[in-house]
Enzyme design. Sequence first.
Site, PDB file in Angstrom:
ATOM      1  N   ARG A 206      -0.846   1.502   0.922  1.00  0.00           N
ATOM      2  CA  ARG A 206      -0.983   2.775   0.202  1.00  0.00           C
ATOM      3  C   ARG A 206      -2.462   3.130   0.057  1.00  0.00           C
ATOM      4  O   ARG A 206      -3.319   2.261  -0.103  1.00  0.00           O
ATOM      5  CB  ARG A 206      -0.339   2.688  -1.180  1.00  0.00           C
ATOM      6  CG  ARG A 206      -0.307   4.047  -1.898  1.00  0.00           C
ATOM      7  CD  ARG A 206       0.190   3.935  -3.318  1.00  0.00           C
ATOM      8  NE  ARG A 206       0.099   5.229  -3.981  1.00  0.00           N
ATOM      9  CZ  ARG A 206       0.114   5.401  -5.300  1.00  0.00           C
ATOM     10  NH1 ARG A 206       0.213   4.347  -6.103  1.00  0.00           N
ATOM     11  NH2 ARG A 206       0.012   6.607  -5.815  1.00  0.00           N
ATOM     12  N   HIS A 207      -2.756   4.409   0.092  1.00  0.00           N
ATOM     13  CA  HIS A 207      -4.127   4.908  -0.037  1.00  0.00           C
ATOM     14  C   HIS A 207      -4.738   4.594  -1.408  1.00  0.00           C
ATOM     15  O   HIS A 207      -4.036   4.255  -2.369  1.00  0.00           O
ATOM     16  CB  HIS A 207      -4.156   6.426   0.181  1.00  0.00           C
ATOM     17  CG  HIS A 207      -3.398   7.189  -0.869  1.00  0.00           C
ATOM     18  ND1 HIS A 207      -3.911   7.469  -2.113  1.00  0.00           N
ATOM     19  CD2 HIS A 207      -2.142   7.707  -0.855  1.00  0.00           C
ATOM     20  CE1 HIS A 207      -3.030   8.139  -2.827  1.00  0.00           C
ATOM     21  NE2 HIS A 207      -1.933   8.286  -2.084  1.00  0.00           N
TER      22      HIS A 207
ATOM     23  N   ARG B 235      -6.927  11.283   2.017  1.00  0.00           N
ATOM     24  CA  ARG B 235      -6.938  10.101   1.157  1.00  0.00           C
ATOM     25  C   ARG B 235      -6.441   8.859   1.890  1.00  0.00           C
ATOM     26  O   ARG B 235      -6.931   7.749   1.665  1.00  0.00           O
ATOM     27  CB  ARG B 235      -6.124  10.349  -0.114  1.00  0.00           C
ATOM     28  CG  ARG B 235      -4.649  10.695   0.081  1.00  0.00           C
ATOM     29  CD  ARG B 235      -4.057  11.145  -1.254  1.00  0.00           C
ATOM     30  NE  ARG B 235      -2.629  11.400  -1.227  1.00  0.00           N
ATOM     31  CZ  ARG B 235      -2.068  12.577  -0.953  1.00  0.00           C
ATOM     32  NH1 ARG B 235      -2.846  13.618  -0.645  1.00  0.00           N
ATOM     33  NH2 ARG B 235      -0.753  12.739  -1.003  1.00  0.00           N
TER      34      ARG B 235
ATOM     35  N   GLU C 209       2.838  11.927   3.029  1.00  0.00           N
ATOM     36  CA  GLU C 209       3.638  11.718   1.832  1.00  0.00           C
ATOM     37  C   GLU C 209       4.866  12.625   1.835  1.00  0.00           C
ATOM     38  O   GLU C 209       4.909  13.655   2.526  1.00  0.00           O
ATOM     39  CB  GLU C 209       2.782  11.977   0.591  1.00  0.00           C
ATOM     40  CG  GLU C 209       3.490  11.858  -0.754  1.00  0.00           C
ATOM     41  CD  GLU C 209       4.062  10.472  -1.028  1.00  0.00           C
ATOM     42  OE1 GLU C 209       4.951  10.041  -0.268  1.00  0.00           O
ATOM     43  OE2 GLU C 209       3.649   9.850  -2.020  1.00  0.00           O
TER      44      GLU C 209
ATOM     45  N   HIS D 151       1.414   6.638   2.023  1.00  0.00           N
ATOM     46  CA  HIS D 151       1.497   7.106   0.637  1.00  0.00           C
ATOM     47  C   HIS D 151       2.644   6.411  -0.089  1.00  0.00           C
ATOM     48  O   HIS D 151       3.572   5.898   0.535  1.00  0.00           O
ATOM     49  CB  HIS D 151       1.710   8.617   0.629  1.00  0.00           C
ATOM     50  CG  HIS D 151       0.713   9.359   1.471  1.00  0.00           C
ATOM     51  ND1 HIS D 151      -0.428   9.922   0.949  1.00  0.00           N
ATOM     52  CD2 HIS D 151       0.681   9.609   2.806  1.00  0.00           C
ATOM     53  CE1 HIS D 151      -1.124  10.497   1.924  1.00  0.00           C
ATOM     54  NE2 HIS D 151      -0.466  10.318   3.064  1.00  0.00           N
TER      55      HIS D 151
END
Length: 221
Positions: free
Chosen positions: A10-11, A61, A85, A153
């Site tokens: 995940r970012h 991101r 996402e 995401h």
Amino acid sequence: MTAGTIVLLRHARTAYNAGLRLQGQIDIPLDEVGRWQAEQGATALAASHKGSLVVASDLQRARDTAVAYARHVGLEVVTDAGLRERSFGIWEGLTDTEIAERWPEEHAVWRSGGEPPAEGVEPKDVVARRMEEAVLRHAEALSAGETLVVVSHGSAITQAVIRLLGLDPATWRGLHGLHNVHWSHLRASGPGATPEWRLVAHNVGAGYPLDTWQSGPEARQ
């Protein structure tokens, strides 16, 4: 032919994460804490997994988090819009409280695990299918001794992992979401095994206490 290992990362943190706002597909950058998280998480991940290919959502991101890791392993980042996402439509940019106030019935459905009939909200099974397709397409370019690192995401990764484990993303809610710059580690099962992927580890990070991780380096002083 497929990669033997898939890591789904995940970012790092954004201002919307910090403000508890639903991001969806809004293209918001990392904040100061997020840039620190990306570097710390990249070091930790590189110590555990040396990717053969690094693929990221095209939202900045995720892309910038991926670049921090890719530098450690000497790779360039490939971007793929299929790793974005989940879209939350008209809810994007709002807090949970704001959504509950404006759409109380739809919000209740969402929080109970259902599919809210709100404009532009992408169904979980649709997210899971596009994520699975993107992940496996890149994995198939690698061999059994190689590792695919995917930077995406929170909701999208959750749906992808559930589907890769052969479960139904629309109804199964047994997997906790990832913290920022934490990852899931999956290994390919043996030939003919069901499901084709096994979850080895989940929500692994750089080892900081969660309150320190969420607050950033100032919390250590």
